[in-house]
Design an enzyme around this catalytic site. Structure first.
Site, PDB file in Angstrom:
ATOM      1  N   ARG A  89      17.595  -5.702  67.322  1.00  0.00           N
ATOM      2  CA  ARG A  89      16.681  -5.060  66.308  1.00  0.00           C
ATOM      3  C   ARG A  89      16.495  -3.688  66.628  1.00  0.00           C
ATOM      4  NH1 ARG A  89      16.559  -9.556  64.287  1.00  0.00           N
ATOM      5  NH2 ARG A  89      14.726 -10.981  64.330  1.00  0.00           N
TER       6      ARG A  89
ATOM      7  N   ARG B 192       9.481  13.270  48.133  1.00  0.00           N
ATOM      8  CA  ARG B 192       9.682  12.621  49.182  1.00  0.00           C
ATOM      9  C   ARG B 192      11.137  12.142  48.982  1.00  0.00           C
ATOM     10  NH1 ARG B 192       6.907  14.166  53.238  1.00  0.00           N
ATOM     11  NH2 ARG B 192       4.839  13.337  53.342  1.00  0.00           N
TER      12      ARG B 192
ATOM     13  N   GLU C 195      -1.839  22.181  54.210  1.00  0.00           N
ATOM     14  CA  GLU C 195      -1.430  21.389  52.906  1.00  0.00           C
ATOM     15  C   GLU C 195      -2.321  21.630  51.544  1.00  0.00           C
ATOM     16  OE1 GLU C 195      -0.547  17.565  53.179  1.00  0.00           O
ATOM     17  OE2 GLU C 195       1.236  17.930  54.886  1.00  0.00           O
TER      18      GLU C 195
ATOM     19  N   GLY D  74       7.334  -3.651  61.288  1.00  0.00           N
ATOM     20  CA  GLY D  74       8.543  -4.230  61.467  1.00  0.00           C
ATOM     21  C   GLY D  74       9.726  -3.342  61.488  1.00  0.00           C
TER      22      GLY D  74
ATOM     23  N   GLU E 110       5.832   4.601  64.000  1.00  0.00           N
ATOM     24  CA  GLU E 110       4.889   5.450  63.531  1.00  0.00           C
ATOM     25  C   GLU E 110       3.456   4.782  63.547  1.00  0.00           C
ATOM     26  OE1 GLU E 110       4.799   8.551  59.970  1.00  0.00           O
ATOM     27  OE2 GLU E 110       4.535   6.654  59.290  1.00  0.00           O
TER      28      GLU E 110
ATOM     29  N   GLU F 293       8.912  24.357  57.387  1.00  0.00           N
ATOM     30  CA  GLU F 293       9.178  22.946  57.273  1.00  0.00           C
ATOM     31  C   GLU F 293       9.657  22.610  55.884  1.00  0.00           C
ATOM     32  OE1 GLU F 293       5.950  20.875  58.750  1.00  0.00           O
ATOM     33  OE2 GLU F 293       5.701  21.754  60.827  1.00  0.00           O
TER      34      GLU F 293
ATOM     35  N   GLU G  10       8.249  22.644  53.144  1.00  0.00           N
ATOM     36  CA  GLU G  10       7.063  21.771  52.514  1.00  0.00           C
ATOM     37  C   GLU G  10       6.812  22.711  51.117  1.00  0.00           C
ATOM     38  OE1 GLU G  10       4.561  19.579  55.518  1.00  0.00           O
ATOM     39  OE2 GLU G  10       3.907  21.503  55.233  1.00  0.00           O
TER      40      GLU G  10
END
Length: 373
Positions: free
Chosen positions: A215, A243, A281, A300, A304, A327, A329
């Site tokens: 795994r 994203r 943000e 699975g 996180e 970062e 963003e």
């Protein structure tokens, strides 16, 4: 053989044992003093430095008889902090004068703060630092220290996630020390996230031990996710940003509508992270937080762990752009009436599962939040 003097975190024996790869019973340790230097916390960091000054004395640990392999391991670990070794005179606890090598920061590299206390540091940071060092030293012999240094902030975030996981309530039915057998464990990749591969067996529900499984897991820390809600105007604030994972899987719209979210920094609570991320943000302040659940984002495949919140806020200002340039963003916020927001949910237009989960919590608790205004 060589002798090293440690004045900072490597005085913490569990950390020293991990870095050297052996127990303290097999390490020659002596208390000693370094005169002409004082030990101070480094401003905005969780480790100390020594600073030269007349009349100053630093108490520390003299480790004698280290092998070249020991020195290599210590330099690998300390290499991420950008220190240099210098040979300096010491006074041992029994009055002997000896010479040993000491890690000294380059002039101007760090800014000293308050005098450093090993006990105070160990109480707050010791366990987390050992977990971070465990990941660092797992790469010894595989990756150069120069690859590790830029990843220290992310490594500490993961260490905080591991620490939080270990403190969660254990199952009364299962015991991982008995019901899981770990045969092999590797870390084949290191980046902002890291991958861990395991070969293991676990007990089945019928009591038998299952077959050998291979795994992998994407290892990350904890994140805070918050949906700002204005109970007076009955509207929410959501954010939109590009994203890469959605793009890489082939989604034609990788600009995703989400709740405000961000990683929980070491030493920070999820609530503090939620407030900080809302400022960064969306450029707004939250007046009150309500927990909307917590759990693994995808148990699975990823470690996180999400802490979900609804935050009360005054959303009278126009939506804006935000995020940290450091970062990369680029975040645009949208203020949406609650009814329209729920229509988007019912029509399947919201594709972010944490946002969907918080939206359902808000729908169940909205009248209570509005009744308190």
């Amino acid at each position: 053989m060589s002798d090293l003097f440690f004045y900072g975190t490597l005085r913490y024996v569990p950390l020293l044992e991990l870095v050297l790869g052996r127990t303290a019973d097999h390490i020659n340790l002596t208390q000693a003093e370094l005169h002409g230097y004082g030990a101070y916390s480094v401003r905005d960091q969780i480790f100390p430095m020594v600073d030269k000054g007349e009349g100053r004395v630093t108490h520390g640990l003299l480790v004698q008889g280290l092998t070249p392999g020991d020195i290599e391991r210590v330099i690998y670990y300390e290499g991420g902090f950008d220190y240099d070794l210098q040979t300096l005179p010491l006074r041992t606890a029994n009055g002997d004068d000896v010479m040993a090598e000491v890690f000294i920061p380059a002039p101007g590299l760090w800014e000293p703060s308050t005098p450093w206390s090993l006990n105070d540091w160990a109480a707050e940071w010791g366990e987390l630092t050992v977990l971070a060092a465990e990941e660092v030293m797992s790469h010894f012999g595989h990756l150069p220290a120069s690859d590790i240094a830029p990843r220290f902030p992310a490594i500490r975030m993961r260490a905080q996630g591991r620490l939080a996981a270990r403190r969660r309530e254990a199952s009364p039915e299962w015991d991982t020390s008995r019901d899981v057998v770990l045969q092999d464990h590797r870390r084949p990749y290191l980046g902002y996230f890291t991958m861990e591969d395991a070969t293991l067996r676990h007990r089945h529900f019928d009591g038998s031990m299952g077959p050998v499984l291979h795994r992998s897991a994407l290892v990350n820390g904890q994140a805070a996710v918050i949906l700002p809600y204005d109970p007076v105007r009955d509207c929410v604030l959501v954010v939109e940003q590009f994203r890469a994972p959605a793009y890489l899987i082939g989604d034609p719209n990788p600009w995703q509508i989400e709740a405000v979210a961000g990683m929980v920094d070491p030493g920070e609570s999820p609530e503090e992270a939620a407030r900080r991320e809302t400022r960064e943000e969306a450029n707004i302040e939250v007046t009150e937080l309500f927990a909307a659940g917590d759990g693994y984002s995808s148990s699975g495949s990823s470690t996180e762990f999400l802490h979900l919140f609804v935050g009360l806020a005054d959303l009278d200002e126009p939506a804006s752009t935000g995020g940290l340039e450091t970062e990369g963003e680029d975040i645009r916020s949208h203020i949406v009436p609650f009814a329209a927001f729920m229509d988007q949910l019912d029509q399947g237009k919201l594709k972010n599962v944490p946002l969907i989960s918080i939206a359902n919590w808000l729908a169940r608790n909205r009248e209570r939040l509005r009744a308190d205004i």
